[in-house]
Design a protein around this motif. Structure first.
Motif, PDB file in Angstrom:
ATOM      1  N   SER A 112     -37.579  35.385  -1.694  1.00 29.92           N
ATOM      2  CA  SER A 112     -38.771  36.152  -1.965  1.00 29.92           C
ATOM      3  C   SER A 112     -38.260  37.432  -3.154  1.00 29.92           C
ATOM      4  CB  SER A 112     -39.297  36.807  -0.729  1.00 29.92           C
ATOM      5  OG  SER A 112     -38.439  37.651  -0.082  1.00 29.92           O
ATOM      6  N   LEU A 113     -37.045  37.728  -2.964  1.00 30.59           N
ATOM      7  CA  LEU A 113     -36.322  38.634  -3.860  1.00 30.59           C
ATOM      8  C   LEU A 113     -36.274  38.233  -5.110  1.00 30.59           C
ATOM      9  CD1 LEU A 113     -33.597  40.414  -1.416  1.00 30.59           C
ATOM     10  CD2 LEU A 113     -35.829  41.295  -2.139  1.00 30.59           C
ATOM     11  N   VAL A 114     -35.624  37.134  -5.151  1.00 29.26           N
ATOM     12  CA  VAL A 114     -35.397  36.269  -6.495  1.00 29.26           C
ATOM     13  C   VAL A 114     -36.890  36.180  -7.228  1.00 29.26           C
ATOM     14  CG1 VAL A 114     -34.691  34.186  -7.583  1.00 29.26           C
ATOM     15  CG2 VAL A 114     -33.324  35.008  -5.694  1.00 29.26           C
ATOM     16  N   THR A 115     -37.913  35.755  -6.514  1.00 32.62           N
ATOM     17  CA  THR A 115     -39.218  35.599  -7.049  1.00 32.62           C
ATOM     18  C   THR A 115     -39.595  36.810  -7.725  1.00 32.62           C
ATOM     19  OG1 THR A 115     -39.861  33.794  -5.358  1.00 32.62           O
ATOM     20  CG2 THR A 115     -41.637  34.824  -6.859  1.00 32.62           C
ATOM     21  N   VAL A 116     -39.394  38.160  -6.903  1.00 33.41           N
ATOM     22  CA  VAL A 116     -40.035  39.509  -7.546  1.00 33.41           C
ATOM     23  C   VAL A 116     -38.988  39.828  -8.615  1.00 33.41           C
ATOM     24  CG1 VAL A 116     -39.873  41.691  -6.725  1.00 33.41           C
ATOM     25  CG2 VAL A 116     -40.857  40.153  -5.360  1.00 33.41           C
ATOM     26  N   ALA A 117     -37.662  39.494  -8.758  1.00 33.11           N
ATOM     27  CA  ALA A 117     -36.789  39.779  -9.887  1.00 33.11           C
ATOM     28  C   ALA A 117     -37.367  39.258 -11.006  1.00 33.11           C
ATOM     29  CB  ALA A 117     -35.579  39.331  -9.668  1.00 33.11           C
TER      30      ALA A 117
END
Length: 443
Positions: A112-117
């Motif tokens: 989810s952090l990678v998606t937001v990044a």
């Protein structure tokens, strides 16, 4: 609710659905996140590509182990079922607890952090908006899995096709540009890892394995496969074969077009490659592909992991309220909710993608060792379906894999013992909970 009268999981999935789960989970953000770290550790493309090939061969052994385990015991719950049968309910519980506390939910938090990044490459977000968006992504995928595995499977197949086509596009266009662009495959650079050749190689191998893991989760949906004895081996080998072709191809193009120095300097190597091949518009499209890839991996885990928690509760080894199949949607809906809630908690507890990812792979390696030993135990005891698929090279290949796993765990403990202890602490928290469930039960 009586176990004989409550709704059952539907056997509606075929081998293509299972292969899509494998591809969707495996091709997540790893192939876009680890190449630059590996390039910093190694000195040339030749070293790097042989590392990927060697890791792939290593993983094929584990694929064979899991294919036989899945056909010997084709029940919902996958790895938990194998460990519970091989070592008993206490070890089965500790395995399941580790999956909830750090392994499968780390996928939710980290990706989810990678998606937001990658979303921030397109839309500017503030700190609180980043967190809110990560939570919203988890909630959306949780809702999708709550309301039906068939719906989740549709998105899984869409994400698998999208990410494979996107990566193949990068590979094919990159290879087609070979005659017109300078070829950087022969570039070399002094390693920036600082741990010597052995230490740098070992760390890079762990990063490669992080990008490759995912085949083991096919067994989690065995209870919803139409023909698990046929579907599991086919899904594992076809799915992992596609993953390897894509991974080797994209690494070739990364180094051919960008070169080792530019890869080292990049934080979004996929976007850097797309900018060279397609320009700014192409970079945005690849950012979208990465987001679909990452959310597909989250979705694949959300399809698989809650079935583990459900299976544990059904066996009386977890909270009884998780032994529940939604009467309308026929999903382990409460387990899906728990999976997503703890995934969000890890966003705050672990903080960074690096901590989330390395902790996950460390515990996963322990599980792989236990599963490989479990196969040897089952063969010795003649446990499971006698008509199960049998892996070739037994017992030499499983023993080789087991020794390799022990070596990797030892290297990680040596080079990063502090983080290893923190990761183990997440698992050890299951001991008092295990005491609660096992107290008063006959030994």
């Amino acid at each position: 609710m009586n176990s004989d009268t409550q709704p059952k999981l539907r056997r509606v999935l075929g081998w293509r659905d299972a292969a899509a789960v494998l591809i969707g989970i495996t091709i997540g953000a790893g192939i876009f996140a680890v190449p630059q770290e590996i390039a910093r550790n190694m000195e040339s493309f030749n070293q790097i590509i042989w590392l990927w090939i060697g890791a792939g061969a290593f993983c094929v052994i584990s694929c064979m182990v899991y294919a036989e385990l899945g056909t010997r015991l084709p029940n919902t719950g996958g790895e938990y079922v194998y460990i519970n049968r091989a070592y008993g309910p206490f070890t089965g519980f500790m395995f399941g607890w580790s999956q909830l506390l750090i392994v499968r939910t780390s996928n939710v938090a980290g990706l989810s952090l990678v998606t937001v990044a990658y979303l921030e490459y397109i839309v500017e977000l503030g700190p609180w908006q980043e967190t809110a968006m990560a939570i919203a992504i988890v909630a959306a995928i949780g809702l999708l899995n709550y309301t039906g595995i068939q719906r989740a499977s549709v998105y899984q197949k869409f994400s698998a096709i999208t990410k494979v086509l996107g990566l193949l596009l990068l590979v094919l266009v990159g290879l087609s540009m070979l005659p017109s662009q300078e070829n950087h495959l022969a570039d070399t650079a002094t390693s920036a890892g600082g741990r010597g050749f052995l230490g740098n190689t070992a760390e890079s191998l762990l990063l490669v394995l992080f990008a490759m893991i995912g085949w083991e989760r096919v067994g989690y949906v065995a209870g919803e496969l139409k023909n698990p004895r046929r579907s599991i081996p086919k899904a594992i080998f076809v799915g992992f074969g596609i993953v390897m072709v894509v991974y080797l191809g994209i690494n070739l193009v990364y180094h051919q077009v960008l070169g080792i120095e530019l890869i080292r300097a990049s934080n979004r190597v996929g976007v850097e490659l797309a900018q060279v091949l397609f320009g700014p518009v192409g970079a945005v499209l690849i950012a979208v592909v990465v987001m679909i890839s990452a959310t597909g991996s989250i979705n694949g885990t959300a399809m698989a992991a809650p079935r583990l928690y459900y299976a544990m509760a059904r066996d009386g080894l977890f909270f009884r309220w998780l032994n529940f199949v939604h009467p309308r949607f026929r999903t382990p809906s409460r387990a899906v909710v728990l999976h997503c809630i703890w995934g969000v908690c890890l966003l705050f507890l672990r903080g960074s993608f690096e901590n989330i990812a390395t902790g996950m792979i460390f515990v996963v390696l322990i599980v792989y060792g236990l599963q490989t030993a479990a196969l040897i135990i089952f063969r010795h005891r003649n446990t499971g379906d006698p008509a199960a698929w049998s892996m070739p090279g037994y017992p030499y290949l499983p023993i080789l894999f087991l020794l390799g796993t022990i070596a990797l765990l030892s290297v990680r403990m040596y080079f990063n013992w502090q983080q290893s202890l923190i990761d183990l602490a997440f698992v050890i928290t299951g001991l008092p909970v295990a005491w609660f469930f096992f107290r008063g039960k006959p030994k």
